[in-house]
Design an enzyme around this catalytic site. Structure first.
Site, PDB file in Angstrom:
ATOM      1  N   ARG A 244       1.329  -0.951  -0.262  1.00 57.39           N
ATOM      2  CA  ARG A 244       0.103   0.424  -0.077  1.00 57.39           C
ATOM      3  C   ARG A 244       0.695   1.182  -0.474  1.00 57.39           C
ATOM      4  O   ARG A 244       1.597   1.296   1.022  1.00 57.39           O
ATOM      5  CB  ARG A 244      -0.904   0.237   1.793  1.00 57.39           C
ATOM      6  CG  ARG A 244      -2.268  -0.795   1.006  1.00 57.39           C
ATOM      7  CD  ARG A 244      -2.696  -0.964  -0.106  1.00 57.39           C
ATOM      8  NE  ARG A 244      -4.286  -1.586   0.137  1.00 57.39           N
ATOM      9  CZ  ARG A 244      -4.418  -2.412  -0.904  1.00 57.39           C
ATOM     10  NH1 ARG A 244      -3.041  -3.039  -1.752  1.00 57.39           N
ATOM     11  NH2 ARG A 244      -5.421  -2.753  -0.988  1.00 57.39           N
ATOM     12  N   GLU A 273      -4.949   7.415  -5.715  1.00 63.03           N
ATOM     13  CA  GLU A 273      -4.583   6.188  -6.836  1.00 63.03           C
ATOM     14  C   GLU A 273      -5.764   7.203  -7.049  1.00 63.03           C
ATOM     15  O   GLU A 273      -7.281   7.194  -6.694  1.00 63.03           O
ATOM     16  CB  GLU A 273      -4.406   4.958  -6.304  1.00 63.03           C
ATOM     17  CG  GLU A 273      -3.463   4.413  -5.489  1.00 63.03           C
ATOM     18  CD  GLU A 273      -3.559   2.965  -5.877  1.00 63.03           C
ATOM     19  OE1 GLU A 273      -4.221   2.581  -5.477  1.00 63.03           O
ATOM     20  OE2 GLU A 273      -2.245   3.010  -4.992  1.00 63.03           O
ATOM     21  N   HIS A 292      -1.250   0.090 -10.282  1.00 65.97           N
ATOM     22  CA  HIS A 292      -2.028  -0.780  -8.930  1.00 65.97           C
ATOM     23  C   HIS A 292      -2.177  -2.127  -9.836  1.00 65.97           C
ATOM     24  O   HIS A 292      -3.038  -2.285  -9.981  1.00 65.97           O
ATOM     25  CB  HIS A 292      -2.669  -0.362  -8.196  1.00 65.97           C
ATOM     26  CG  HIS A 292      -3.613  -1.110  -6.744  1.00 65.97           C
ATOM     27  ND1 HIS A 292      -4.321  -0.340  -5.685  1.00 65.97           N
ATOM     28  CD2 HIS A 292      -3.531  -2.236  -6.541  1.00 65.97           C
ATOM     29  CE1 HIS A 292      -4.218  -1.089  -5.017  1.00 65.97           C
ATOM     30  NE2 HIS A 292      -3.514  -2.957  -4.775  1.00 65.97           N
TER      31      HIS A 292
HETATM   32  N1  LIG Z   1      -0.563  -5.133  -4.909  1.00 74.84           N
HETATM   33  C1  LIG Z   1      -1.727  -5.493  -5.371  1.00 74.84           C
HETATM   34  O1  LIG Z   1      -2.741  -5.438  -6.157  1.00 74.84           O
HETATM   35  C2  LIG Z   1      -1.999  -6.364  -4.386  1.00 74.84           C
HETATM   36  C3  LIG Z   1      -1.631  -5.745  -2.880  1.00 74.84           C
HETATM   37  N2  LIG Z   1      -1.376  -6.713  -1.799  1.00 74.84           N
HETATM   38  C4  LIG Z   1      -0.904  -5.946  -0.336  1.00 74.84           C
HETATM   39  O2  LIG Z   1       0.008  -6.599  -0.128  1.00 74.84           O
HETATM   40  C5  LIG Z   1       0.194  -6.676   1.724  1.00 74.84           C
HETATM   41  C6  LIG Z   1      -0.084  -7.853   1.964  1.00 74.84           C
HETATM   42  O3  LIG Z   1      -1.368  -8.707   1.527  1.00 74.84           O
HETATM   43  P1  LIG Z   1      -1.034 -10.358   2.105  1.00 74.84           P
HETATM   44  O4  LIG Z   1       0.608 -11.373   2.499  1.00 74.84           O
HETATM   45  O5  LIG Z   1      -2.076 -11.191   1.158  1.00 74.84           O
HETATM   46  O6  LIG Z   1      -1.276 -10.267   3.370  1.00 74.84           O
HETATM   47  P2  LIG Z   1      -0.807 -10.793   5.256  1.00 74.84           P
HETATM   48  O7  LIG Z   1      -2.079 -10.438   6.167  1.00 74.84           O
HETATM   49  O8  LIG Z   1      -0.928 -12.521   4.701  1.00 74.84           O
HETATM   50  O9  LIG Z   1       0.593 -10.844   5.112  1.00 74.84           O
HETATM   51  C7  LIG Z   1       0.874  -9.782   5.815  1.00 74.84           C
HETATM   52  C8  LIG Z   1       1.953  -9.885   6.705  1.00 74.84           C
HETATM   53  O10 LIG Z   1       2.738  -8.612   7.300  1.00 74.84           O
HETATM   54  C9  LIG Z   1       2.795  -8.351   8.577  1.00 74.84           C
HETATM   55  N3  LIG Z   1       3.309  -7.574   9.013  1.00 74.84           N
HETATM   56  C10 LIG Z   1       1.871  -7.132  10.063  1.00 74.84           C
HETATM   57  N4  LIG Z   1       2.689  -5.967  10.814  1.00 74.84           N
HETATM   58  C11 LIG Z   1       4.145  -5.702  10.069  1.00 74.84           C
HETATM   59  C12 LIG Z   1       4.800  -4.413  10.792  1.00 74.84           C
HETATM   60  N5  LIG Z   1       4.644  -3.687  11.505  1.00 74.84           N
HETATM   61  N6  LIG Z   1       6.258  -4.547  10.479  1.00 74.84           N
HETATM   62  C13 LIG Z   1       6.459  -6.459   9.836  1.00 74.84           C
HETATM   63  N7  LIG Z   1       5.231  -7.211   9.255  1.00 74.84           N
HETATM   64  C14 LIG Z   1       4.118  -6.979   9.851  1.00 74.84           C
HETATM   65  C15 LIG Z   1       2.094  -9.292   9.592  1.00 74.84           C
HETATM   66  O11 LIG Z   1       2.644 -10.257  10.635  1.00 74.84           O
HETATM   67  C16 LIG Z   1       1.822 -10.523   8.216  1.00 74.84           C
HETATM   68  O12 LIG Z   1       2.293 -11.594   8.420  1.00 74.84           O
HETATM   69  C17 LIG Z   1      -1.548  -6.029   1.958  1.00 74.84           C
HETATM   70  O13 LIG Z   1      -1.455  -4.730   1.834  1.00 74.84           O
HETATM   71  C18 LIG Z   1      -2.202  -6.415   0.619  1.00 74.84           C
HETATM   72  O14 LIG Z   1      -2.947  -4.914   0.163  1.00 74.84           O
HETATM   73  C19 LIG Z   1      -2.381  -7.732  -2.211  1.00 74.84           C
HETATM   74  C20 LIG Z   1      -3.066  -8.000  -3.222  1.00 74.84           C
HETATM   75  C21 LIG Z   1      -2.584  -7.444  -4.510  1.00 74.84           C
HETATM   76  O1  LIG Z   2      -6.077  -7.060  -2.655  1.00 72.97           O
HETATM   77  C1  LIG Z   2      -5.945  -6.457  -2.867  1.00 72.97           C
HETATM   78  O2  LIG Z   2      -5.636  -5.744  -1.127  1.00 72.97           O
HETATM   79  C2  LIG Z   2      -5.273  -5.849  -3.753  1.00 72.97           C
HETATM   80  O3  LIG Z   2      -4.460  -4.642  -3.625  1.00 72.97           O
HETATM   81  C3  LIG Z   2      -6.025  -5.791  -5.308  1.00 72.97           C
HETATM   82  O4  LIG Z   2      -6.513  -4.975  -5.746  1.00 72.97           O
HETATM   83  P1  LIG Z   2      -7.575  -4.905  -7.012  1.00 72.97           P
HETATM   84  O5  LIG Z   2      -8.502  -6.034  -6.470  1.00 72.97           O
HETATM   85  O6  LIG Z   2      -6.456  -5.504  -7.947  1.00 72.97           O
HETATM   86  O7  LIG Z   2      -8.141  -3.238  -7.032  1.00 72.97           O
END
Ligand SMILES: NC(=O)C1=CN([C@@H]2O[C@H](COP(=O)(O)OP(=O)(O)OC[C@H]3O[C@@H](n4cnc5c(N)ncnc54)[C@H](O)[C@@H]3O)[C@@H](O)[C@H]2O)C=CC1
Ligand SMILES: O=C(O)C(=O)COP(=O)(O)O
Length: 556
Positions: A244, A273, A292
């Site tokens: 994010r 965004e 994104h």
């Molecule tokens: N760019 C995109 O389109 C996408 C972005 N994302 C984003 O990616 C991120 C991660 O997603 P997931 O891996 O599915 O989530 P997740 O919940 O599986 O992993 C997040 C990890 O961050 C850790 N965490 C929490 N606070 C922390 C801190 N202060 N320092 C270090 N680690 C910390 C948690 O313990 C957890 O292991 C989220 O922000 C999600 O919204 C996810 C999918 C697509």
């Molecule tokens: O799943 C997430 O956290 C994402 O950031 C993906 O965003 P989107 O569904 O592609 O707009």
């Protein structure tokens, strides 16, 4: 999927109005899909609901439409609930929780896509792919300018070793990188299993050649990369963000890029965004930006659409969604096991509060669970929520469910303390009995006050049915169905007959009757289950029986 629970538990529609995710079992529910969703998910939704796909709505249009819908599905472009993706930072969770509105997300189907995009950005950045491509298209051939760096042997710090972070780590290992990770909550053995060491924040940022961000945006992670942290990094570090935008202080990153501390950044996400046209970060020559795109693969969108459609349909059917974000996750096995106790819990709450006559208000409630299970093996959140529902609904207009129970209790100044009594016996049965006590109150039925001065009721499950087994210091045994008359009388022959015949003559069907007494020929409490609500005159006739000392009618 979890088995269906009593609808009183899972229904998340505030009384008198329809809500985002609601169990309107009477008619076909309507699902508003406010952002583009994969066809497979739409097809799945259509098997169960009317689907209204309305994209690019204004806030007013969205608000008007929501009031007519049962569920809402969004992606990341909307500010308002089923989130077809992971991040729920675009959903006002506290507002949803406060209104008893269930929020579900699709937490797994886009993990690999996001990880692949992270890897794509690392490799593209290291070899200047985007910049070189733009220059070739502009008619240039700048082979010296775009000399890149190799990945093999470089240290990659994965910040946030969750679903996406761990997949990035696994892939980076395959590229020959030395991978470390920082995550205060991740289990070290999971990291070790793929050859990754978990290190402190300081160590991660100060030793890495590449830093890839994969933590959620929370108050603790907001602007976690800032002037202070950039100052500790190795000169020439490269940063990737597919998490994010808000986890980076974007102005500080511009400064770090200008100062050469950060050699390059590759960013998929931004604080705002889409970013403003003159956003310095986006325009920086050492920054690669994508709009994104982390979750945007054909496969991930298909997967996310199905994952969210299943969650929303499940919630609409009254199943507790496994991916509920603002309700406790209760595994399916635990749910089915606790289902009968859930009913006991709610009814005990209802009984206890109806027994209160006055005093200093219902403020302090003690719940005791007697079980042969070790406390660690026994999750009480579900039962607590139902007791709160039982306690609050009869005395307010609030609609309480699993989502908002704790919140509602807190808001009303209701303090729930829980105690467990460890019994000998078979841990196969999750619970022997539940006891609910309300302190500092007077009762409409003095016999409901226990030896220690609280209104006290106790219940259990017998033959799969909820039973009331204790009122105050009297043992009773009556099935918790329909309504209940509690009656204290002098223990003498013929009382059951007298009360029974008054009810019978008024055509009130008695479903259960039980008498509990302290000692023969002293006082006894009679608990009578009735299918119909007796008329006031009928109840008065019971009260007029000379041996009857007090009585109360309670709706279950
Ligand atoms: N760019 C995109 O389109 C996408 C972005 N994302 C984003 O990616 C991120 C991660 O997603 P997931 O891996 O599915 O989530 P997740 O919940 O599986 O992993 C997040 C990890 O961050 C850790 N965490 C929490 N606070 C922390 C801190 N202060 N320092 C270090 N680690 C910390 C948690 O313990 C957890 O292991 C989220 O922000 C999600 O919204 C996810 C999918 C697509
Ligand atoms: O799943 C997430 O956290 C994402 O950031 C993906 O965003 P989107 O569904 O592609 O707009």
């Amino acid at each position: 999927m979890a088995p269906p629970l009593p609808s009183s538990l899972t229904s998340v529609a505030p009384r008198g109005r329809r809500s985002f995710v609601v169990m309107a079992m009477d008619a076909k529910p309507t699902v508003l899909v406010a952002e583009k969703l994969g066809a497979a998910g739409l097809d799945l939704l259509k098997t169960f609901a009317n689907v209204d796909c309305s994209y690019n709505l204004t806030q007013e249009e969205l608000c008007t439409k929501i009031s007519l819908c049962d569920a809402l599905i969004v992606r990341s472009g909307t500010k308002v609930v089923g989130r077809a993706g992971v991040g729920i930072d675009n959903v006002d969770l506290s507002a949803a929780t406060e209104h008893g509105c269930l929020v579900v997300n699709a937490p797994t189907a886009n993990t690999v896509a996001a990880a692949e995009h992270g890897i794509a950005l690392i490799t593209a950045m290291a070899r200047n792919v985007a910049q070189a491509d733009a220059s070739v298209k502009a008619g240039k051939w700048l082979r010296n300018k775009y000399v890149g760096v190799s990945l093999v042997g470089k240290t990659l710090a994965v910040m946030g070793f969750g679903k996406v972070g761990s997949e990035v780590a696994r892939r980076a290992k395959g590229l020959g990188m030395h991978v470390i990770a920082h995550d205060p909550y991740a289990p070290a053995d999971r990291a070790h299993a793929i050859g990754v060491d978990l290190v402190s924040f300081e160590e991660a940022i100060s030793t890495a050649d590449f830093i890839s961000l994969h933590m959620p945006l929370t108050p603790a992670t907001s602007k976690i990369l800032n002037d202070e942290s950039f100052a500790k990094m190795k000169k020439g570090v490269r940063i990737v963000n597919v998490a994010r935008g808000g986890v980076i202080d974007e102005d500080a990153l511009v400064r770090a890029l200008d100062a050469g501390i950060v050699a390059q950044a590759a960013l998929d996400v931004f604080t705002e965004e889409p970013p403003a046209k003159d956003n310095k970060l986006v325009l920086h020559e050492n920054v690669t930006a994508t709009p994104h795109l982390g979750a945007s693969t054909t496969e991930a969108q298909e997967g996310v659409a199905i994952e969210i459609a299943e969650a929303v349909v499940g919630a609409l059917k009254g199943e507790l969604a496994a991916t509920a974000v603002n309700a406790p996750m209760v595994p399916a096995e635990v749910l089915s096991e606790l289902a009968p106790f859930v009913v006991v819990a709610e009814k005990l709450g209802r009984l206890a509060v109806q027994l209160v006559a006055g005093g200093s208000g219902v403020k302090s409630v003690k719940v005791t669970y007697a079980s042969a299970r070790a406390p660690d093996d026994f999750d009480t959140r579900l039962l607590r929520a139902m007791i709160i529902k039982g306690l609050i609904e009869p005395i307010s207009s609030a609609f309480v469910n699993l989502v908002n129970a704790d919140f509602t209790a807190k808001q009303r100044g209701l303090r729930i303390t829980e105690e467990r009594i460890l019994l000998d016996g078979s841990p196969e049965n999750p619970l022997e009995y539940i006891q609910v006590q309300i302190a500092n109150v007077e009762s409409k039925f003095a016999s409901a006050i226990s030896e220690t001065g609280e209104v006290k009721v106790e219940g259990m499950v017998k033959d799969g049915k909820p039973h009331l087994t204790r009122v105050g210091s009297f043992n009773v045994d009556v099935s918790l169905e329909g309504s209940l008359i509690l009656c204290r009388q002098v223990d003498q022959p013929g009382m059951i007959g007298k009360v029974g015949s008054i009810l019978g003559s008024e055509n009130v069907n008695v479903s259960f009757m039980s008498v509990g007494r302290i000692a023969p020929r002293k006082h006894a409490v009679m608990a009578i289950g009735v299918d119909e609500e007796p008329k006031k005159e009928t109840l008065k006739k019971i009260g007029d029986i000379p041996a009857v000392e007090e009585f109360v009618f309670l709706k279950l």
